[in-house]
Design an enzyme around this catalytic site. Structure first.
Site, PDB file in Angstrom:
ATOM      1  N   SER A 135       0.782  -1.232   0.000  1.00 57.65           N
ATOM      2  CA  SER A 135       0.000   0.000   0.000  1.00 57.65           C
ATOM      3  C   SER A 135       0.812   1.280   0.000  1.00 57.65           C
ATOM      4  O   SER A 135       0.336   2.310  -0.467  1.00 57.65           O
ATOM      5  CB  SER A 135      -0.957   0.009   1.196  1.00 57.65           C
ATOM      6  OG  SER A 135      -0.249  -0.048   2.421  1.00 57.65           O
ATOM      7  N   HIS A 163      -5.525  -3.975  -1.892  1.00 61.19           N
ATOM      8  CA  HIS A 163      -5.246  -2.902  -2.850  1.00 61.19           C
ATOM      9  C   HIS A 163      -5.158  -3.440  -4.275  1.00 61.19           C
ATOM     10  O   HIS A 163      -4.398  -2.927  -5.104  1.00 61.19           O
ATOM     11  CB  HIS A 163      -3.960  -2.171  -2.463  1.00 61.19           C
ATOM     12  CG  HIS A 163      -4.113  -1.338  -1.226  1.00 61.19           C
ATOM     13  ND1 HIS A 163      -4.659  -0.065  -1.242  1.00 61.19           N
ATOM     14  CD2 HIS A 163      -3.847  -1.612   0.071  1.00 61.19           C
ATOM     15  CE1 HIS A 163      -4.681   0.410  -0.008  1.00 61.19           C
ATOM     16  NE2 HIS A 163      -4.196  -0.507   0.805  1.00 61.19           N
ATOM     17  N   LYS A 194     -12.705  -1.141   0.243  1.00 64.81           N
ATOM     18  CA  LYS A 194     -11.901  -0.255  -0.609  1.00 64.81           C
ATOM     19  C   LYS A 194     -12.575  -0.165  -1.979  1.00 64.81           C
ATOM     20  O   LYS A 194     -13.578   0.507  -2.134  1.00 64.81           O
ATOM     21  CB  LYS A 194     -10.456  -0.738  -0.658  1.00 64.81           C
ATOM     22  CG  LYS A 194      -9.720  -0.531   0.672  1.00 64.81           C
ATOM     23  CD  LYS A 194      -8.258  -0.929   0.595  1.00 64.81           C
ATOM     24  CE  LYS A 194      -7.486  -0.524   1.849  1.00 64.81           C
ATOM     25  NZ  LYS A 194      -7.964  -1.162   3.090  1.00 64.81           N
TER      26      LYS A 194
END
Length: 347
Positions: A135, A163, A194
């Site tokens: 990240s 991610h 996310k």
């Protein structure tokens, strides 16, 4: 933010969440194995497994919980974990909860990983743990090489895909798809919080035997309330969207290429790559803070990162692109970066 696909306030997800709220209620006041499993929880787990090309899936309140609940449930003192040196804090915390031997290999260093695998040959189970995408830097794990080493030394591969899920790889399946090993990773943990809508929830997906052990032994699953129906309903709709079109993922890729090219051309020191995490390397913590403050004054919200979040001397501003950004938004951001960069002597 981590709103990679711009889905956090998407009308289809808001509508799906409202429908589930009215049809299944606000909350379940229970853990899954008592009275916290509704039809939609099973539907979502099936959707996730289909999306990742895995055998089964288990839901958690967050991916932090999924990471906290994985290692202790699967491993004993007879086993070994070989972990990337820059893995996320939740992976580190999860590893600390189990009694397995711990070995750490240098960040994305395959030669060092092989040495650690050799050291661990006496263990009953050898588990390689890595973020799919890291990240802070946007680094992409060498999953093809990791899979090859795992096969050579009879190891299990675990990746954290927070991610990557939904937007990385040709159809957004994640780092394993990007690296050409889709369906070949033993255990995948990821988040609904996310790119997949930005609300809450996480999961472990992978081999059916692993998921069954987690249902019986994983403490965050056994002792946490079920994911709220509205979250589940919206997540099901997200996977329907991502399984029928790559439009948002493709737009994010275009935005990322444009932004990286513009800032590199302007003279900024950017970590190379293709990921929408774009670290602008500054080195000095005070400079990173000052630059973030000046950019905010110009209408651009970014955050300066410095030690201990990143190593000493590697202070940076981390930009995260989104499919919600239009070209004019990015042009304004680029102009602001150029202006502030010149003002502070960065370029």
């Amino acid at each position: 933010a981590n709103n990679y696909l711009g889905l956090s306030n998407h009308p289809r997800l808001v509508e799906a969440a409202n429908k589930a709220l009215h049809s299944h209620g606000y909350g379940l006041s229970s853990v899954r194995f008592i009275c916290g499993t509704q039809d939609i929880h099973k539907q979502l787990e099936k959707k996730i497994s289909e999306f990742h090309h895995t055998e089964d899936t288990i839901l958690y309140p967050s991916c932090f919980d999924a990471n906290a609940g994985l290692f202790e449930a699967l491993l004993t003192s007879e086993d070994a974990i070989i972990s990337d040196a820059l893995n996320h804090a939740s992976i580190i915390d999860g590893i600390r909860l189990c009694k397995a031997q711990r070995l750490r290999y240098k960040h994305m260093d395959m030669a060092d990983l092989e040495e650690k695998l050799k050291e661990a040959q006496g263990a009953r189970i050898r588990l390689i743990a890595t973020d799919g995408v890291f990240s802070m830097d946007g680094d992409i794990a060498h999953l093809k090489e990791i899979r090859s080493l795992a096969d050579k030394y009879q190891a299990v591969v675990f990746i954290d895909e927070c991610h990557a899920t939904g937007f990385f790889g040709p159809t957004g399946r994640g780092t394993d798809e990007h690296c050409g090993v889709l369906g070949e990773i033993d255990i995948i943990n990821s988040t609904l919080g996310k790119a997949l809508g930005g609300a809450t929830g996480g999961y472990t997906t992978g081999r059916a035997d692993v998921i069954e052990i987690l249902r019986q032994k994983s403490r965050p699953y056994l002792f946490s309330n079920s994911l709220a129906p509205a979250m589940v309903g919206a997540a099901i709709e997200t996977f329907k969207m991502l399984s029928t079109t790559t439009e948002l993922r493709d737009k994010l890729e275009e935005n990322t290429k444009f932004f990286r090219q513009e800032l590199t051309g302007a003279g900024f020191n950017i970590r190379p790559g293709t990921h929408p995490i774009v670290p602008i390397m500054l080195g000095d913590a005070k400079l990173a803070g000052a630059m973030a403050k000046r950019l905010l004054e110009k209408g651009v919200y970014v955050v300066g990162f410095s030690y201990p979040v990143v190593p000493k001397g590697q202070a940076r501003i981390r930009v995260q692109l989104s499919a919600a950004h239009e070209r004019k938004d990015l042009e304004e951001v680029v102009a602001a970066f150029k202006g502030v960069g010149k003002e502070l002597g960065v370029i």
